[in-house]
Design an enzyme around this catalytic site. Structure first.
Site, PDB file in Angstrom:
ATOM      1  N   LYS A 201       0.859  -1.180   0.000  1.00 18.25           N
ATOM      2  CA  LYS A 201       0.000   0.000   0.000  1.00 18.25           C
ATOM      3  C   LYS A 201       0.897   1.232   0.000  1.00 18.25           C
ATOM      4  O   LYS A 201       1.681   1.439   0.932  1.00 18.25           O
ATOM      5  CB  LYS A 201      -0.882  -0.026   1.248  1.00 18.25           C
ATOM      6  CG  LYS A 201      -1.774   1.190   1.347  1.00 18.25           C
ATOM      7  CD  LYS A 201      -2.791   1.009   2.454  1.00 18.25           C
ATOM      8  CE  LYS A 201      -3.659   2.222   2.604  1.00 18.25           C
ATOM      9  NZ  LYS A 201      -4.666   2.046   3.645  1.00 18.25           N
ATOM     10  N   LYS A 255      -2.210  -1.563  -3.941  1.00 20.50           N
ATOM     11  CA  LYS A 255      -3.040  -0.361  -3.886  1.00 20.50           C
ATOM     12  C   LYS A 255      -2.185   0.894  -3.903  1.00 20.50           C
ATOM     13  O   LYS A 255      -1.194   0.934  -3.187  1.00 20.50           O
ATOM     14  CB  LYS A 255      -3.840  -0.453  -2.586  1.00 20.50           C
ATOM     15  CG  LYS A 255      -4.639   0.743  -2.239  1.00 20.50           C
ATOM     16  CD  LYS A 255      -5.314   0.499  -0.933  1.00 20.50           C
ATOM     17  CE  LYS A 255      -6.026   1.768  -0.553  1.00 20.50           C
ATOM     18  NZ  LYS A 255      -6.385   1.833   0.806  1.00 20.50           N
TER      19      LYS A 255
HETATM   20  C1  PBG Z   1      -7.565   3.248   5.388  1.00 20.99           C
HETATM   21  C2  PBG Z   1      -7.810   3.088   3.952  1.00 20.99           C
HETATM   22  C3  PBG Z   1      -7.573   4.012   2.929  1.00 20.99           C
HETATM   23  C4  PBG Z   1      -8.090   3.443   1.777  1.00 20.99           C
HETATM   24  C5  PBG Z   1      -8.599   2.179   2.102  1.00 20.99           C
HETATM   25  N1  PBG Z   1      -8.397   1.971   3.456  1.00 20.99           N
HETATM   26  C6  PBG Z   1      -7.027   5.385   2.950  1.00 20.99           C
HETATM   27  C7  PBG Z   1      -5.715   5.674   3.515  1.00 20.99           C
HETATM   28  O1  PBG Z   1      -4.895   4.794   3.771  1.00 20.99           O
HETATM   29  O2  PBG Z   1      -5.471   6.862   3.748  1.00 20.99           O
HETATM   30  C8  PBG Z   1      -8.128   4.116   0.424  1.00 20.99           C
HETATM   31  C9  PBG Z   1      -9.192   3.656  -0.480  1.00 20.99           C
HETATM   32  C10 PBG Z   1      -9.498   4.563  -1.605  1.00 20.99           C
HETATM   33  O3  PBG Z   1      -8.859   5.611  -1.819  1.00 20.99           O
HETATM   34  O4  PBG Z   1     -10.440   4.208  -2.328  1.00 20.99           O
HETATM   35  N2  PBG Z   1      -6.402   2.786   5.900  1.00 20.99           N
END
Ligand code: PBG
Length: 332
Positions: A201, A255
């Site tokens: 991520k 992601k």
């Molecule tokens: C939370 C989380 C996030 C997303 C999914 N879970 C945001 C972040 O890490 O700030 C992003 C999903 C999206 O942008 O569609 N940890």
């Protein structure tokens, strides 16, 4: 790879002449089986609240969830990903609401498992929708503290499993959390609950609209670069995936999606584990905006989703899931 053949004996256009022929030789395809629908849930009754930063996406109160779940069922989408939107007065440094047995996620899980037995449920393990500072973990001495955060995440994961969550998805990027969550689940007789780790991520700018949707955007102080991955790196992703597999992850997420296809491909080549791509909120909103402005036609949605499959993902979390599944049903 050796290049075989030459013009005029070889003409690649021959295989592009008819739609049926293109269909026969297509290397990747998409069906509703490959889609996971994210759903934002809020408290209250009779609420279907539009999210400004994500046109066409809403926050639902639990009594209104059937509106979206009936479509998930009808169009045969296998799983939903649940995200909470909670009031500011329930947020604190420790994200305590995450451990409340009566929080919206717990209530939603009970509701879905009772009324929609065949829809899979996936929940984020992370504290950001619940913290007053918008970080995924707890802040101690101005830092997101890894080990103290993991202690809470383990409890959050166990609570989700107790409420009927099928797939636990740690999205916090703390070190060591997958192994400790697996241990806790097994100890409590949840060895059948899977872990879908957000192993890779990135600290991405594409999450903006999501943070607005869960109400953490205005809260977030600084960025998440001390725990989410640096987007200049690719090989580091192998270390993340390798460790998570060792710790017991059943599947992993990459992601954001579209601008990280190289990462999906590399992981696919090097590891034998199902990869799920997350087409994040920023990607959704950009595409949606372009369609609205008539910069491109709606086929761009298929093209974007197919790109994940082509790269090596087995499924995609996408805010377009229902829209696409609906179209696929019409075509087939
Ligand atoms: C939370 C989380 C996030 C997303 C999914 N879970 C945001 C972040 O890490 O700030 C992003 C999903 C999206 O942008 O569609 N940890």
């Amino acid at each position: 790879m050796k290049i075989i053949g030459s013009y005029p004996k070889t003409r690649l256009r021959r295989l592009r002449k008819y739609k049926w022929l293109r269909d026969i030789i297509s290397e990747s395809n998409i069906s509703s089986n490959d889609l996971i629908m994210p759903i934002f849930i809020r408290d209250g009754k009779n609420k279907i609240e539009p999210i400004k930063s994500m046109p066409g996406v809403f926050r639902y109160s639990i009594d209104k969830l059937p509106i979206i779940l009936n479509q998930v069922k009808k169009y045969k989408i296998p799983m939903v990903a649940l995200f909470p939107y909670i009031q500011d007065n329930k947020k604190d440094n420790n994200g305590s609401e995450a451990l409340n047995k009566n929080n919206i996620i717990c209530k939603s899980l009970k509701f879905i498992k009772k009324k929609y037995k065949n829809i899979g449920t996936m929940c984020d393990v992370a504290l950001d929708p619940y913290t007053s500072h918008g970080h995924d973990g707890i802040v101690i001495n101005n830092e997101v503290d890894n080990d103290e955060t993991v202690k809470i995440l383990i409890k959050q994961a166990l609570l989700q499993a107790e409420m009927g969550c099928d797939v636990i998805a740690p999205s916090d990027m703390m070190d060591g959390r997958v192994g400790l969550i697996r241990k806790e689940l097994d100890k409590n007789n949840f060895s059948n609950v899977s872990i879908l780790s957000y192993a890779v991520k990135y600290a991405s700018n594409f999450y903006g609209p999501f943070r607005d949707a869960v109400g953490s955007k205005s809260k977030l102080k600084k960025d998440k670069k001390t725990y989410q991955m640096d987007f200049r790196n690719s090989f580091e992703a192998y270390r993340e995936v390798g460790l998570d597999i060792k710790e017991g992850a059943d599947m992993i997420i990459v992601k954001p999606g579209m601008i990280y296809l190289d990462i999906i491909r590399n992981i696919k080549k090097n590891f034998n584990i199902p990869i799920i791509a997350y087409q994040v909120s920023g990607e959704y909103s950009l595409i949606k905006d372009g369609i609205k402005k008539k910069l491109f036609n709606e086929d761009i949605i298929f093209e974007s989703l197919i790109s994940f499959k082509r790269a090596g993902a087995c499924a995609i979390i996408s805010y377009f899931a229902i829209e696409v599944a609906k179209k696929l049903k019409k075509i087939n």
